[in-house]
Design a protein around this motif. Structure first.
Motif, mmCIF file in Angstrom:
data_model
loop_
_atom_site.group_PDB
_atom_site.id
_atom_site.type_symbol
_atom_site.label_atom_id
_atom_site.label_comp_id
_atom_site.label_asym_id
_atom_site.label_seq_id
_atom_site.Cartn_x
_atom_site.Cartn_y
_atom_site.Cartn_z
ATOM 1 N N UNK A 33 0.848 -1.191 0.000
ATOM 2 C CA UNK A 33 0.000 0.000 0.000
ATOM 3 C C UNK A 33 0.883 1.239 0.000
ATOM 4 N N UNK A 34 0.579 2.187 -0.883
ATOM 5 C CA UNK A 34 1.351 3.424 -0.927
ATOM 6 C C UNK A 34 1.237 4.121 0.423
ATOM 7 N N UNK A 35 2.404 4.539 0.952
ATOM 8 C CA UNK A 35 2.451 5.075 2.311
ATOM 9 C C UNK A 35 2.785 6.563 2.335
ATOM 10 N N UNK A 36 2.212 7.251 3.304
ATOM 11 C CA UNK A 36 2.538 8.643 3.565
ATOM 12 C C UNK A 36 3.740 8.689 4.511
ATOM 13 N N UNK A 37 4.435 9.830 4.581
ATOM 14 C CA UNK A 37 5.594 9.929 5.476
ATOM 15 C C UNK A 37 5.257 9.663 6.941
ATOM 16 N N UNK A 38 4.027 9.935 7.334
ATOM 17 C CA UNK A 38 3.627 9.749 8.725
ATOM 18 C C UNK A 38 3.085 8.353 9.014
ATOM 19 N N UNK A 39 3.094 7.475 8.022
ATOM 20 C CA UNK A 39 2.579 6.115 8.221
ATOM 21 C C UNK A 39 3.373 5.412 9.319
ATOM 22 N N UNK A 40 2.692 4.568 10.067
ATOM 23 C CA UNK A 40 3.315 3.851 11.164
ATOM 24 C C UNK A 40 3.987 2.581 10.643
ATOM 25 N N UNK A 41 5.249 2.388 10.986
ATOM 26 C CA UNK A 41 6.010 1.195 10.592
ATOM 27 C C UNK A 41 6.069 0.269 11.795
ATOM 28 N N UNK A 42 5.788 -1.031 11.565
ATOM 29 C CA UNK A 42 5.814 -2.026 12.627
ATOM 30 C C UNK A 42 6.782 -3.144 12.251
ATOM 31 N N UNK A 43 7.222 -3.882 13.231
ATOM 32 C CA UNK A 43 8.095 -5.026 12.981
ATOM 33 C C UNK A 43 7.338 -6.027 12.117
ATOM 34 N N UNK A 44 8.001 -6.525 11.072
ATOM 35 C CA UNK A 44 7.390 -7.481 10.158
ATOM 36 C C UNK A 44 6.866 -6.853 8.878
ATOM 37 N N UNK A 45 6.751 -5.534 8.829
ATOM 38 C CA UNK A 45 6.281 -4.853 7.620
ATOM 39 C C UNK A 45 7.300 -4.999 6.492
ATOM 40 N N UNK A 46 6.797 -5.055 5.257
ATOM 41 C CA UNK A 46 7.659 -5.063 4.075
ATOM 42 C C UNK A 46 7.581 -3.701 3.407
ATOM 43 N N UNK A 47 8.731 -3.073 3.259
ATOM 44 C CA UNK A 47 8.816 -1.770 2.614
ATOM 45 C C UNK A 47 9.340 -1.953 1.202
ATOM 46 N N UNK A 48 8.667 -1.368 0.233
ATOM 47 C CA UNK A 48 9.127 -1.366 -1.152
ATOM 48 C C UNK A 48 9.423 0.084 -1.508
ATOM 49 N N UNK A 49 10.677 0.339 -1.872
ATOM 50 C CA UNK A 49 11.131 1.695 -2.140
ATOM 51 C C UNK A 49 11.667 1.770 -3.557
ATOM 52 N N UNK A 50 11.180 2.744 -4.312
ATOM 53 C CA UNK A 50 11.593 2.911 -5.703
ATOM 54 C C UNK A 50 12.566 4.086 -5.793
ATOM 55 N N UNK A 51 13.801 3.783 -6.200
ATOM 56 C CA UNK A 51 14.829 4.789 -6.455
ATOM 57 C C UNK A 51 15.038 4.837 -7.960
ATOM 58 N N UNK A 52 14.321 5.686 -8.670
ATOM 59 C CA UNK A 52 14.431 5.729 -10.131
ATOM 60 C C UNK A 52 13.974 4.405 -10.717
#
Length: 80
Positions: A33-52
């Protein structure tokens, strides 16, 4: 912990302002799910980050406020 703060402390992105900007542009997802900067991160979450054209997927292993480099590397594990 806020998404932008996690990215800075874990050293995935070096500056919090850059992490905030990337999230505002829709380049960061938490569990698909697209996240806002203030989104809460929890242990076990998967972050997908696009750099170009490069995409990084990381799993949150722990939440820590320490700014030491050796602690930052333990906060996440790279999936791809």
């Amino acid at each position: 912990m806020r998404l932008d703060k996690f990215l800075k402390i874990s050293r995935i992105i070096k500056r919090r302002a850059v992490a905030k900007e990337a999230a505002e542009k829709g380049r960061i997802q938490i569990n698909g799910t697209i996240a806002k900067p203030s989104a809460n991160v929890k242990i076990g979450d998967e972050l997908t980050i696009q750099f170009g054209t490069k995409i990084i997927t990381a799993k949150v292993e722990r939440l820590d406020t320490s700014t030491k480099k050796e602690d930052a590397e333990k906060m996440y594990s790279l999936i791809s």
